[in-house]
Design a protein around this motif. Structure first.
Motif, PDB file in Angstrom:
ATOM      1  N   ALA A  31     -98.491 -13.674  43.417  1.00 42.26           N
ATOM      2  CA  ALA A  31     -99.220 -14.930  42.834  1.00 42.26           C
ATOM      3  C   ALA A  31     -99.836 -14.587  41.474  1.00 42.26           C
ATOM      4  N   THR A  32     -99.950 -13.077  41.106  1.00 44.09           N
ATOM      5  CA  THR A  32    -100.750 -12.512  40.011  1.00 44.09           C
ATOM      6  C   THR A  32     -99.391 -11.802  38.925  1.00 44.09           C
ATOM      7  N   LEU A  33     -98.178 -12.269  39.370  1.00 42.52           N
ATOM      8  CA  LEU A  33     -97.314 -11.633  38.413  1.00 42.52           C
ATOM      9  C   LEU A  33     -96.603 -12.659  37.544  1.00 42.52           C
ATOM     10  N   GLY A  34     -97.148 -13.541  37.126  1.00 44.27           N
ATOM     11  CA  GLY A  34     -96.483 -14.488  36.242  1.00 44.27           C
ATOM     12  C   GLY A  34     -96.103 -13.914  34.800  1.00 44.27           C
ATOM     13  N   TRP A  35     -97.200 -13.025  34.374  1.00 44.38           N
ATOM     14  CA  TRP A  35     -96.880 -12.445  33.234  1.00 44.38           C
ATOM     15  C   TRP A  35     -95.773 -11.611  33.066  1.00 44.38           C
ATOM     16  N   ALA A  36     -95.072 -10.920  34.181  1.00 44.00           N
ATOM     17  CA  ALA A  36     -94.044 -10.229  34.304  1.00 44.00           C
ATOM     18  C   ALA A  36     -92.701 -11.067  34.125  1.00 44.00           C
TER      19      ALA A  36
ATOM     20  N   THR B 152    -106.204  -7.732  33.869  1.00 46.19           N
ATOM     21  CA  THR B 152    -106.093  -9.125  33.851  1.00 46.19           C
ATOM     22  C   THR B 152    -105.780  -9.964  32.692  1.00 46.19           C
ATOM     23  N   ALA B 153    -105.853  -9.319  31.675  1.00 42.11           N
ATOM     24  CA  ALA B 153    -105.591  -9.948  30.415  1.00 42.11           C
ATOM     25  C   ALA B 153    -104.086 -10.399  30.323  1.00 42.11           C
ATOM     26  N   PHE B 154    -103.328  -9.434  31.027  1.00 40.51           N
ATOM     27  CA  PHE B 154    -101.732 -10.075  30.994  1.00 40.51           C
ATOM     28  C   PHE B 154    -101.490 -11.464  31.762  1.00 40.51           C
ATOM     29  N   GLU B 155    -102.277 -11.670  32.582  1.00 44.87           N
ATOM     30  CA  GLU B 155    -102.330 -13.258  33.432  1.00 44.87           C
ATOM     31  C   GLU B 155    -102.782 -14.164  32.366  1.00 44.87           C
ATOM     32  N   LEU B 156    -103.691 -13.623  31.706  1.00 48.50           N
ATOM     33  CA  LEU B 156    -104.138 -14.819  30.427  1.00 48.50           C
ATOM     34  C   LEU B 156    -103.313 -14.836  29.450  1.00 48.50           C
TER      35      LEU B 156
END
Length: 284
Positions: free
Chosen positions: A173-178, A215-219
């Protein structure tokens, strides 16, 4: 063994211990060698640096365990020799307070201060068992439903040496950035350990709070997110086994964001908390 290594390292005999080792030069002064094995993108990881300084303070102060450690990152550290200068500020019955600075040398041979730390140390084993908390265990899927750096569709640009030394299994759920689709929620959650199977101790908790992708990646922000200030509270000695880490950001403004981290051990106890201020590529 959870990390799946063939021979489990032990506390005091692991790559982490060797790479955070300090050598007493004279009272209050320690020499160390910052390892390139703990770099990410173009920088030495801030949690690793805090663990190196934390080890020096643990030797300099009369109490063994970090309770609270606050660091200001002044200039970017490089792999190679460094010197740590410590000072005992106060020594009490249950807590001792010290300060430390890590220095390296520039091309002209002049000392450059990289990090300045103020910390209080005590004895975690002497704390009472009374716990009254509203903190909730982070909801992370089982390990076999999470993903590590080896599962990434494309490598991160620059050095990723630190990922070879960590065992990370991140919440999907926290890997959308990838996948090119960041959630915008500013959250990161993961199972965590050291790749060689060494169990966590108070010193490695200083690393753990700063070891996940930012956390900036998920932003929706990519690139290096350098730490400006990091404060860690160690609450108890962690039980053997994997840790669970949850990090969140509520506010990014003016090119800076905060990250609040919680670290939970295998006994479902909150063993460390941290807050850091970091700079993002926005506003540069």
């Amino acid at each position: 063994m959870t990390q799946g290594t063939s021979a489990q390292a032990t506390i005091g005999d692991s790559e982490f211990d060797r790479d955070t080792a300090v050598t007493l030069r004279e009272p209050g002064v320690y020499d160390t060698e910052l390892s390139a094995g703990w770099t990410i993108i173009n920088a030495v990881n801030g949690g690793y640096l805090l663990a190196v300084i934390g080890r020096a303070l643990g030797q300099a102060l009369p109490h063994p365990d970090p309770f609270t450690v606050s660091a200001h990152y002044l200039t970017a550290s490089q792999p190679g020799p460094a010197v740590i200068r410590t000072e005992t500020v106060r020594s009490g019955r249950t807590l001792s307070t010290g300060q430390a600075s890590l220095f390296q040398y520039d091309e002209e041979g002049r000392e450059v201060e990289r990090i300045r730390v103020l910390a209080s140390y005590g004895d975690l084993d002497a704390l009472p068992d009374d716990v009254r908390t509203s903190a909730a265990l982070p909801a992370i899927p089982p390990v076999d439903q999470c993903f590590g750096p080896q599962d990434a569709p494309a490598p991160i640009k620059g050095s990723t040496a630190i990922t070879d030394r960590l065992w990370l299994k991140l919440d999907p759920a926290t890997l959308g950035w990838a996948l090119g689709a960041p959630s915008g929620k500013g959250e990161m959650r993961s199972w965590f350990g050291l790749a060689d199977g060494r169990d966590a101790d108070p010193l490695s908790l200083l690393l753990a709070v700063d070891a996940l992708p930012p956390t900036a990646f998920e932003l929706g922000i990519q690139g290096w997110v350098p730490t400006v200030e990091l404060t860690v509270h160690v609450r108890c000695r962690p039980a053997p086994g994997p840790l669970r880490i949850a990090i969140s950001t509520r506010n990014l403004a003016g090119g800076f964001l905060e990250e609040d981290a919680e670290v939970w051990d295998s006994a479902d106890r909150l063993v460390a908390q941290s807050r850091q201020l970091a700079r993002t590529p926005l506003g540069r």
